[in-house]
Each structure stands twice: as structure tokens, then as C-alpha cells.
Scaffold this active site. Structure first.
Site, mmCIF file in Angstrom:
data_model
loop_
_atom_site.group_PDB
_atom_site.id
_atom_site.type_symbol
_atom_site.label_atom_id
_atom_site.label_comp_id
_atom_site.label_asym_id
_atom_site.label_seq_id
_atom_site.Cartn_x
_atom_site.Cartn_y
_atom_site.Cartn_z
ATOM 1 N N GLU A 418 0.486 -1.244 0.233
ATOM 2 C CA GLU A 418 0.096 -0.164 -0.215
ATOM 3 C C GLU A 418 0.523 1.417 -0.021
ATOM 4 O O GLU A 418 1.227 1.488 0.611
ATOM 5 C CB GLU A 418 -0.928 0.138 0.708
ATOM 6 C CG GLU A 418 -2.272 1.232 1.489
ATOM 7 C CD GLU A 418 -2.586 1.439 3.193
ATOM 8 O OE1 GLU A 418 -1.813 0.156 3.864
ATOM 9 O OE2 GLU A 418 -3.032 2.330 3.499
ATOM 10 N N ASP A 493 -3.768 0.194 9.995
ATOM 11 C CA ASP A 493 -4.563 0.444 10.696
ATOM 12 C C ASP A 493 -6.038 0.160 9.994
ATOM 13 O O ASP A 493 -6.187 -0.561 9.112
ATOM 14 C CB ASP A 493 -4.517 2.127 10.450
ATOM 15 C CG ASP A 493 -3.722 3.014 9.596
ATOM 16 O OD1 ASP A 493 -4.222 1.857 8.302
ATOM 17 O OD2 ASP A 493 -3.706 3.909 8.715
ATOM 18 N N ASP A 495 -7.617 2.156 7.728
ATOM 19 C CA ASP A 495 -7.037 2.493 6.010
ATOM 20 C C ASP A 495 -6.538 0.692 5.853
ATOM 21 O O ASP A 495 -7.342 0.632 4.200
ATOM 22 C CB ASP A 495 -6.662 3.595 5.948
ATOM 23 C CG ASP A 495 -7.435 4.752 5.452
ATOM 24 O OD1 ASP A 495 -8.514 4.774 4.901
ATOM 25 O OD2 ASP A 495 -6.302 5.756 4.885
#
Ligand code: 0RA
Length: 627
Positions: A418, A493, A495
Site C-alpha cells: 500500500e 490501521d 485504512d
């Protein structure tokens, strides 16, 4: 005939030494899967009683000492003396391999099915086992340890109920872990309750004081309603039930307004993940029957394909047959050839009758399939127009991919990372010999809401597919997979969890074989670094933190919390997340595909309510679910 008889004799006389010597031969493995198999093996025997019409309730309890008991209200295991062996029948059942079959002539034995080996195997692999039987007005009891009787079968009282209670403590000498997972157990027991209508199965966990009761009057009809629970169904569940040539065939099906197919097949209560003759029979017949109906009613002029008629279909196919043959890599493919034609003919006649009698439902189903056919045709044209060779076959790998130098898929790993900054760290920190890095920007497309056509116009998705090398849809070929470990790496987290969940949805929907073959992993980056003097320790779970703090003593401890991967320098990322020696991965499995589908649907689908409920309930560990 004579040979059969001899084989039977030999089986009955075989003791349990072999089971303790090579447990994996009997229960698959000695990990969590094998451990849980012990419960299923005992429960299967109770389910056999239920299939014979002798048992209505089964209760499974996980006790605080790690033992499990299974109680049923069946006939009770026989206690009379075995003629030639001179011991009570129950002792034969408990100490001889395959002994059950000798007495129990239920038509569809489930025990003895997959790894189906009989209760004696559970006995052999338990440090302690107690069997209690209520039968003929009396109560009996006997204890075992590692398969050996510890006393004679005793009569210990009288009773007016009947049934069997088996309590066993798995042997720590055999199993890697002996801790049962409530969610795993209760998922399988719920499945069994769906597959055996009106059978009441209770599961209790005394370690946490939880209890669930499963009982479905509707059987697999309720199963399909459950599959479509968070979707928008287009009609009531269609249900077919037929007993023919000694085989029980049940099918429940319901279309929803989505695009995904959701089919589960079972043979003798065993989830046939690899499919088999029952599934082939169903698919063939569904396609032909719907085409016949639409031809006859002049509803379309082109043929519906097998995929077309299964778009948005949730269905469960369950057959129960006398001697199932299980084939395939994981022995979850039904092989009995006669079943294909049998299911085909039952579905053809029952479904065409249903369509004749329910023209408004027929219209919805044919309309839905026609839409699918049109979309597929449009996608094919678009593909043919834009490229001769598909994007995925082209030899150019995406520019963003930092590939590894070794080309052997078996040792190559692809990290899907990511964000560009974490991607940068990962590129510098990796071992470039066998680790490839693919950084993704932002969130990938929500695939639950998209058709394949739209998926193929999304850059991030195309990048993933190209890097993997497999192609997608009709062209998907797992033989072309360029990395045998695909690792999702996102921040720890909310996200990050969302992104991981989106990626899982993509793999689950479009490349499920990658999950089935065990190629997909989720990396777990550390949450904290604790430091005192020269000692450093990375902490991966919240629950670990207290223990490490204690070990380090209270003062002078530095606690660094990692909010994102980007906060780690390349060396730290190597040490904590990339280095095979020290990293933490979680393999993604389809242990419970029903649950996985539910989660994906809730998290990604368009019904807002259930999603909010779900997120509130599981906010802390959305992806920490066994999928
Ligand atoms: C052999 C024969 C019979 C029942 C059983 C085994 C039996 C086994 C288990 C294991 C758990 N619960 C069970 N309940 C029954 C039939 C004996 C008869 O004819 O009465």
C-alpha cells in the site's frame, strides 16, 4: 463376496498403534485442522444416528480444561458382548479401526466418509476419553487413555433417557496445539445443521461462556437464504428434494441482483470443495433446462451459456449416497459416475415443472441470464477490438513492478504494498533475488460492485493481473502464476485493513484458486518497537505488549508505535516484515467460505445497515477473521 468378508475381518482386528504412529494418515495433519477433525469425527457418528432417524439433538461443549464433550440422544452405542472378541461392542468401536461399520448399517454413513475413520481414531489420539451410554434403562461408563481401556465397562445407574456422551482430551504428545477455536467449530456445526434439517445442534464454550443453537426446519433452503441474507434476492428459494435409486438429492437455489455465483456442493455432509459429479450434473441440467424453457416460450434467440445462467445465483447442492467415492487433491471431489446423470435428470424434470408452474419467476430468471449473456458478449467484443493479444499475455511487465531476479515461481514472492512511500522502503529493504515489490496507489476498485469489464479498465487491477501472469476470467490459468507467495502488505490501521479487505475480495471473487492453492498471505507489520538499553523487541499484537513491558522492567523503556509502514526505514522493514527468518505472515485460507462471502458482502455490498452493524461489532479486528 468372500474377499469382502475377509477384508472386513482384517479391518475389525486392526488395533490403534498405527494411528498413534502416523496420525496424519488418519486425520490429515496434526495441526489445527487435524485437531478440529477430532470433534467432527465424533459429531459425524451422532449425525449418522440422526440420518437413521434415531437422534434429534447434538450438544458439543468445549470445557475449560481443553476437553470436549459430544452428547446425542441417539440409540446409544451398543454394550452387549461381541461374540468372537469377548469384549463389549462399545469397546470394539472404541479400540478397533473401522469397527463402526460392522454394526451400523445406516444407508448413508457420514462417519467413514472423508478422513472418516471412526471414533477409535479420536480415542487413540486422546490423552483421556470417557464414554457414557444411556441404553435399555441403564447408564454405562468406561474410561480410556491414548486408546487403552483404563477399566471395564461399568453399569453406574439407571435412566429413562437414551444416548451417548463422549468426552475427550486431545493428546499434547500428538498435536501441535490443543486449543479449539470456537468460531471454527461453530461454523462447521452450523453447516451440519443446515445440511440436516430439523437436527438441533448446540455448541457451548465454557471458556468464554458462549453458546449457539443451530436448528433449521428449512435445511438447505435456510442455507441459501443465509447466503443471500445481505443481498437482494429476486424470488423465493427454489427447492428440489428427491429420493431416487437409493440417493437423496436436495437442491436449493435463489438468484440475487448481483453478479457473483455462490455455489456450495456437499456429498454425505462433506463440503466437496473440488466439486464432482453431483455439481456437474446440476450445472449441465440448469443450463439445458433454462435454454429449453426460453426456447419453448420464445424468450430469446441466442443460447445461454453455463456462466450466464449462474450469474447472481446462490445455490446449495446436497446429495447423500450409500458409498461415496472421494477423489481429487484434497479428497473433496465426488467421483461416483452414476450421480451425474441422476442429478441431471432430477433437476431437469423438477425445475422444468417449477418453471411451468411459476412463469413470473421463470421470467425473472431468464431475464437475468439474458442480461448476463449480453454483458459477456459486449465484454468479448471490447476485448477483441482493443487487442489481439490480451494485455495480460503481453510480455511487458508493469513499470511499477520491481521484479525479483530469480524466475522460479516456487521461491518467488510478490509483495503488494500500500502506498508509494512504503513501496519505496520495501524496494530498498527486500532481498531482490526472490522478492518482488508492487506498490499500489490508493484504494483498488471495489470489485463486489463491478463486472469484469469494468475491472479490466482499472489500472491498479490490470497491474496486479499482469504482475501475477495468470490472466483473468475465462483466461485465468494458475499454471502461469509467477510467484507462489503473494503477500498483501498494508498499514496496521483502519485504512490498511480496508485495502487488505478490498484485495481479498478481488482474489476471492476472481482468482479463488490462488487462495485455494495456498498462495495468498497477509503480512503483519509490527505495532510497536520496545527498546531498553541495547535490547530491542518488535511487538506484533496488542496482547503481547504488556508481557514484553513486564519483561523489560518498568523504567527506561522506549516505546515506539508504528502508525504506518512508511515510518520504518528499509532495514527495519526487512527485519520485521520481509525477512523470512523473522517476519509474521498469515496464510489466507477458505476455511469457511460461507463466512468469508458474508464478510465480503457486508463490507463491500451496497446495503449500508448490515455493514455498519458489522463494523461496529468487529471494529478492532475486521480482517482478523479466519478466511
Ligand atoms: C453402532 C451401532 C449402533 C449405534 C452406534 C454405533 C452409535 C455410535 C455413536 C457414536 C456417537 N453416538 C453414537 N450413537 C450410536 C446401533 C445399535 C442399535 O441397533 O441399537
Amino acid at each position: 463376496m468372500e474377499d469382502d468378508y475377509r477384508a472386513d475381518k482384517i479391518q475389525v482386528l486392526q488395533g490403534l498403534d498405527a494411528v498413534r504412529k502416523r496420525p496424519s494418515m488418519y486425520i490429515g495433519d496434526v495441526g489445527l485442522r487435524g485437531l478440529h477433525h477430532l470433534i467432527y469425527e465424533v459429531v459425524d457418528n451422532s449425525v449418522d444416528e440422526a440420518l437413521g432417524g434415531f437422534c434429534t439433538k447434538i450438544q458439543v461443549t468445549i470445557h475449560t480444561d481443553g476437553s470436549v464433550s459430544v452428547i446425542d440422544d441417539g440409540r446409544g452405542i451398543p454394550v452387549d458382548m461381541h461374540e468372537s472378541l469377548g469384549i463389549p461392542a462399545v469397546q470394539v468401536v472404541m479400540t478397533k479401526l473401522h469397527a463402526g461399520g460392522k454394526f451400523n448399517n445406516n444407508t448413508y454413513k457420514v462417519s467413514g466418509g472423508l478422513h472418516g475413520v471412526g471414533i477409535s481414531v479420536v480415542n487413540a489420539l486422546s490423552e483421556k476419553l470417557k464414554v457414557q451410554i444411556a441404553r435399555d434403562g441403564k447408564l454405562f461408563e468406561q474410561d480410556y487413555s491414548r486408546g487403552e481401556p483404563q477399566n471395564e465397562l461399568k453399569e453406574i445407574g439407571s435412566t429413562d433417557s437414551r444416548g451417548t456422551k463422549i468426552t475427550f482430551l486431545p493428546d499434547t504428545e500428538i498435536f501441535e496445539s490443543t486449543e479449539f477455536h470456537f468460531d471454527t467449530v461453530s461454523a462447521r456445526l452450523r453447516e451440519l445443521a443446515f445440511l440436516n434439517k430439523s437436527l438441533e445442534i448446540t455448541v457451548k464454550d465454557e471458556r468464554t461462556d458462549s453458546e449457539k443453537v443451530y436448528m433449521y426446519e428449512g435445511g438447505i433452503r435456510s442455507f441459501v437464504e443465509h447466503l443471500n441474507k445481505n443481498k437482494n434476492p429476486l424470488h423465493d428459494v427454489i427447492y428440489i428434494e428427491k429420493y431416487k435409486d437409493n440417493v437423496m438429492i436436495e437442491i436449493a437455489m435463489q438468484y440475487n441482483d448481483g453478479f457473483n455465483e455462490n455455489t456450495y456442493s456437499f456429498a454425505n455432509n462433506i463440503n466437496t470443495i473440488e466439486g464432482g459429479t453431483h455439481l456437474t450434473g446440476f450445472k449441465t441440467s440448469l443450463t439445458r433446462t433454462l435454454n429449453n424453457y426460453s426456447d419453448k416460450n420464445k424468450m430469446n434467440d441466442s443460447k445461454l451459456s453455463s456462466e450466464d445462467v449462474r450469474e447472481g445465483l446462490s445455490s446449495v447442492i446436497s446429495v447423500k449416497l450409500p458409498e461415496p467415492k472421494f477423489e481429487g487433491q484434497t479428497k473433496t471431489k465426488l467421483g461416483n459416475t452414476e450421480i451425474k446423470g441422476l442429478v441431471d435428470s432430477v433437476v431437469s424434470s423438477e425445475l422444468s415443472t417449477f418453471l411451468e408452474e411459476n412463469p413470473q419467476v421463470a421470467k425473472i430468471i431468464i431475464g437475468k441470464s439474458l442480461q448476463a449473456a449480453k454483458a459477456r458478449e459486449a465484454a468479448r467484443k471490447a476485448r477483441d477490438l482493443t487487442r489481439r493479444k490480451t494485455v495480460f499475455e503481453s510480455s511487458t511487465l508493469p513499470g511499477k513492478l520491481a521484479d525479483c531476479s530469480n524466475k522460479d515461481p516456487a521461491i518467488s514472492e510478490l509483495f503488494v504494498v500500500e502506498g508509494d512511500s512504503a513501496g519505496g522502503s520495501a524496494k530498498q529493504g527486500r532481498n531482490r533475488e526472490f522478492q518482488a515489490i508492487l506498490p499500489l496507489k490508493g484504494k483498488i476498485l471495489n470489485v463486489e460492485k463491478s463486472r469484469l469489464t469494468k475491472l479490466l479498465s482499472n489500472d491498479e487491477i490490470v497491474t496486479i493481473i499482469t504482475a501475477l501472469g495468470t490472466g483473468i476470467g475465462d483466461e485465468f490459468n494458475i499454471q502461469k502464476l509467477r510467484y507462489h507467495k503473494i503477500v498483501l502488505l498494508a498499514d496496521a490501521d483502519v485504512d490498511g485493513q480496508h485495502i487488505t479487505c478490498l484485495a481479498l475480495t478481488f482474489f476471492y471473487r476472481y482468482m479463488v484458486d490462488i487462495i485455494k492453492e495456498g498462495h495468498l498471505y497477509i503480512a503483519q507489520p509490527p505495532l510497536y518497537k520496545l527498546k531498553r538499553g541495547n535490547s530491542e523487541r518488535y511487538v506484533y499484537f496488542e496482547s503481547e505488549k504488556e508481557a514484553v513491558l513486564k519483561e523489560f522492567g518498568s523504567d527506561g523503556v522506549g516505546v515506539q508505535r508504528y502508525k504506518g509502514l512508511g515510518e520504518m526505514n528499509p532495514d527495519q522493514l526487512w527485519e520485521t516484515t520481509l525477512n523470512p527468518e523473522s517476519r509474521m505472515f498469515r496464510k489466507v485460507t477458505i476455511e469457511d467460505a460461507v463466512k468469508a462471502d458474508e464478510i465480503f458482502t457486508i463490507l463491500m455490498g451496497d446495503q449500508v445497515e448490515p455493514r455498519r452493524d458489522f463494523i461496529t461489532e468487529y471494529a478492532k479486528d475486521v480482517i482478523n477473521i479466519d478466511i
